[in-house]
Design a protein around this motif. Structure first.
Motif, PDB file in Angstrom:
ATOM      1  N   GLY A 155       0.763  -1.238   0.000  1.00  0.00           N
ATOM      2  CA  GLY A 155       0.000   0.000   0.000  1.00  0.00           C
ATOM      3  C   GLY A 155       0.790   1.283   0.000  1.00  0.00           C
ATOM      4  N   TYR A 156       2.044   1.231  -0.429  1.00  0.00           N
ATOM      5  CA  TYR A 156       2.839   2.459  -0.486  1.00  0.00           C
ATOM      6  C   TYR A 156       2.458   3.267  -1.727  1.00  0.00           C
ATOM      7  CZ  TYR A 156       5.905   0.894   3.291  1.00  0.00           C
ATOM      8  OH  TYR A 156       6.404   0.505   4.516  1.00  0.00           O
ATOM      9  N   PRO A 157       2.546   4.599  -1.648  1.00  0.00           N
ATOM     10  CA  PRO A 157       2.187   5.452  -2.793  1.00  0.00           C
ATOM     11  C   PRO A 157       3.274   5.448  -3.861  1.00  0.00           C
ATOM     12  CG  PRO A 157       2.926   6.816  -0.952  1.00  0.00           C
ATOM     13  CD  PRO A 157       2.901   5.403  -0.443  1.00  0.00           C
ATOM     14  N   TRP A 158       3.173   4.523  -4.806  1.00  0.00           N
ATOM     15  CA  TRP A 158       4.163   4.399  -5.862  1.00  0.00           C
ATOM     16  C   TRP A 158       3.893   5.423  -6.964  1.00  0.00           C
ATOM     17  CZ3 TRP A 158       8.645   1.773  -6.267  1.00  0.00           C
ATOM     18  CH2 TRP A 158       9.236   1.711  -7.533  1.00  0.00           C
ATOM     19  N   ALA A 159       4.892   6.228  -7.304  1.00  0.00           N
ATOM     20  CA  ALA A 159       4.763   7.244  -8.353  1.00  0.00           C
ATOM     21  C   ALA A 159       5.260   6.643  -9.663  1.00  0.00           C
ATOM     22  CB  ALA A 159       5.554   8.496  -7.988  1.00  0.00           C
TER      23      ALA A 159
END
Length: 233
Positions: A155-159
């Motif tokens: 659930g990390y905000p991957w750019a």
């Protein structure tokens, strides 16, 4: 019993095994070849390391000792190279609560709550904080897809498009009046470290710049910088 749900992104086991077996074998082969060619190489006037090669040539006829020694020395050199490679390899352990980056004896753990964006910048993994500051920037040779999948699984905000602040960077030129405090002096020192390839100084000066609210990235030994985005609360 609670089990920690962790995804580890590192070199696959087969690659690690190949390194630890392949490099000593290659070193042993190179040692045997050098011993076999030592007499011929010693006669070349332009050959570097002429002293050690002449010494090797002088004992080349003492068989089987010369072959045994050349194989052993080559294998040891291969093991040393394998160890250096292992110490330089990045290992990333990702959980729902934090991410740990380990390289050799160095370890850094970043809390998930502090991470605003994760992306790959060329051959570097970057984690940005809530004020757009760099929490971590580490070079890696691991697959970018594996890295992305590992972070997304927790659930990390991957750019996916890369650095969301890339357009804010400007090339550093000495004595830029818009730089805060001692940032210009730090960038001057860091430019010298980049020219000399002094990795420890490069990393330490990046950290010092971060304390001043300056983010720096490198392209072919050129430095680019931007300011962080302080929040009110």
């Amino acid at each position: 019993m609670y089990q920690r749900n962790e995804t580890v992104v590192s070199e696959p086991a087969w690659a690690v095994g190949l390194t630890w077996v392949g490099l000593p074998l290659a070193g042993a082969g190179a040692g045997w070849l050098l011993q076999a060619l030592a007499g011929w190489l010693a006669d070349l006037p332009w050959i570097p390391f002429k002293g050690p090669i002449e010494l090797l040539a002088s004992v080349a006829d003492n068989e089987p000792l010369a072959t045994i020694v050349s194989l052993a020395v080559g294998a040891v050199v291969g093991l040393v190279l394998a160890f250096i490679g292992a110490m330089e390899t990045l290992r990333v352990a990702i959980t729902d609560s934090d991410v740990t980056l380990r390289r050799g004896d160095a370890k850094q753990t970043v809390n998930r709550s502090d991470v605003r964006a994760v992306f790959v910048d060329g051959k570097q993994l970057v984690l940005l904080g809530r004020e757009s500051e760099e929490l971590a920037r580490e070079g890696f040779d691991l697959g970018a897809d594996r890295m992305r999948d590992g972070f997304l699984a927790h659930g990390y905000p991957w750019a996916a498009a890369g650095d969301p602040h890339r357009d804010e960077f400007r090339r550093w030129v000495p004595d830029d009046p818009e730089l805060p405090g001692s940032a210009d002096a730090l960038l001057k020192a860091r430019a010298k470290a980049l020219e000399k390839g002094e990795k420890t100084d490069i990393a330490e000066l990046r950290s010092e710049l971060g304390k001043l609210g300056v983010v720096v990235r490198d392209e072919s030994k050129r430095q680019y910088w931007r300011r962080t985005h302080p929040t009110s609360g």
